[in-house]
Design a protein around this motif. Structure first.
Motif, PDB file in Angstrom:
ATOM      1  N   GLU A  21      -2.676   4.195  -3.124  1.00 23.68           N
ATOM      2  CA  GLU A  21      -2.744   3.011  -3.964  1.00 23.68           C
ATOM      3  C   GLU A  21      -2.816   1.744  -3.114  1.00 23.68           C
ATOM      4  O   GLU A  21      -2.064   1.589  -2.140  1.00 23.68           O
ATOM      5  CB  GLU A  21      -1.527   2.924  -4.890  1.00 23.68           C
ATOM      6  CG  GLU A  21      -1.398   4.109  -5.828  1.00 23.68           C
ATOM      7  CD  GLU A  21      -0.140   4.046  -6.674  1.00 23.68           C
ATOM      8  OE1 GLU A  21       0.760   3.261  -6.323  1.00 23.68           O
ATOM      9  OE2 GLU A  21      -0.065   4.752  -7.687  1.00 23.68           O
ATOM     10  N   ILE A  22      -3.737   0.854  -3.492  1.00 20.07           N
ATOM     11  CA  ILE A  22      -3.883  -0.460  -2.860  1.00 20.07           C
ATOM     12  C   ILE A  22      -3.782  -1.513  -3.960  1.00 20.07           C
ATOM     13  O   ILE A  22      -4.523  -1.440  -4.953  1.00 20.07           O
ATOM     14  CB  ILE A  22      -5.235  -0.597  -2.134  1.00 20.07           C
ATOM     15  CG1 ILE A  22      -5.376   0.472  -1.050  1.00 20.07           C
ATOM     16  CG2 ILE A  22      -5.381  -1.982  -1.517  1.00 20.07           C
ATOM     17  CD1 ILE A  22      -6.720   0.449  -0.362  1.00 20.07           C
ATOM     18  N   CYS A  56       0.852  -1.188   0.000  1.00 21.53           N
ATOM     19  CA  CYS A  56       0.000   0.000   0.000  1.00 21.53           C
ATOM     20  C   CYS A  56       0.892   1.244   0.000  1.00 21.53           C
ATOM     21  O   CYS A  56       1.854   1.320   0.760  1.00 21.53           O
ATOM     22  CB  CYS A  56      -0.914   0.012   1.220  1.00 21.53           C
ATOM     23  SG  CYS A  56      -2.106  -1.334   1.247  1.00 21.53           S
TER      24      CYS A  56
END
Length: 302
Positions: free
Chosen positions: A119-120, A85
């Motif tokens: 962002e994942i 992440c």
């Protein structure tokens, strides 16, 4: 008749200091100090360009004598947690001032952008992404016009937070080690804010960057597409590109904003930069606008 002419042009480009992708696993940062056991990555780049044009006994317009200063600053802060992440925040500042010898000063480049990304990871090289892009100028910008008496006057055309644009989107991004990052914002919004309400009287208009007089802001929703590349193509060439599209929910055309730059390393101490900016927004102009800048100069890294 004897005419003497003298032209002086000096251009210096100095990259004063650069932190390039340093990682601080102990949580220590040269900008913000100490983080509590957080893996933080930072990079900082600064450049300065100076140019001077001076004409002596020149038969043409003497108002071309001027001194120009351009500075550029790019700072990136990134945190990467467990399971890949990521949270990143990038600030890009470009400021250019042109000083004419008849005392006119013009700020012809004033671009400041803060980009935040969360962002994942979903699957291999695909991420769920939330993006925020805020853009405004810092100093007042003026147009120089002749009034009814023939005198040169300056008219305000923009200022700090006038306008401010904020693009927010969430969607999916795909990252390629060879190309860069492509982000599709399935749901997005664009907010345009005008702080200085006197701009309508100064520009003699009832609509400024799509914002109606008396309202102060404009909210639009739609979806976006963004391509980002920041990589070395060869040992002597660096490519930086930020291409952003925003499509409103109605039948209006796309908003386009592209910044593309190639840095060519000629030798250890010299580099050639070729930069192009492309901009289109129907509320501002019905024509596609271009800005081109080529600079050759001295640089060094620390």
């Amino acid at each position: 008749m004897l005419l003497l002419g003298c032209i002086t042009c000096v251009q210096i480009r100095a990259q004063v200091f650069t932190w390039n992708d340093y990682t601080f696993p102990s949580g220590k940062s040269p900008v913000f100090g100490t983080f509590p056991n957080l893996p933080v990555k930072e990079s900082l780049e600064y450049s300065l360009t100076c140019s001077n044009f001076y004409y002596l006994n020149w038969a043409r317009d003497k108002s071309t004598n001027n001194f120009m200063l351009l500075q550029s600053l790019k700072y990136l802060w990134q945190f990467e947690g467990k399971k890949n992440c990521k949270i990143s925040n990038q600030w890009v500042h470009n400021l250019g001032a042109q000083f004419f010898f008849d005392s006119i000063t013009r700020i012809h480049i004033d671009d400041n952008t803060i980009t935040t990304r969360f962002e994942i990871p979903v699957i291999h090289n695909v991420f769920f992404t939330i993006t925020s892009i805020i853009n405004t100028r810092l100093l007042n910008g003026y147009d120089y016009r002749e009034n009814d008496s023939g005198n040169l006057v300056r008219v305000l055309n923009s200022s700090f937070l006038t306008p401010l644009t904020w693009n927010i989107s969430n969607g999916f991004s795909w990252k390629s080690p060879l190309l860069g990052s492509l982000t599709l914002g399935l749901s997005g919004a664009k907010i345009t804010y005008v702080r200085d309400k006197s701009i309508y009287d100064r520009q003699k208009t009832t609509l400024f960057y799509g914002v109606p007089v008396g309202k102060g802001y404009l909210f639009e929703y739609g979806f976006s597409l963004q391509f980002i590349a920041d990589k070395d193509l060869l040992k002597w060439m660096h490519w930086n590109c930020d291409f952003f599209l925003f499509k409103k929910h109605d039948a209006a055309p796309w908003d386009v904003n592209m910044k593309n730059q190639f840095g060519l390393k000629i030798s250890r101490w010299f580099r050639l930069n070729i930069q192009t900016r492309l901009f289109y927004e129907e509320e501002v102009s019905m024509k596609l606008q271009f800005e081109n800048l080529v600079s050759l100069g001295f640089f060094f890294n620390l």
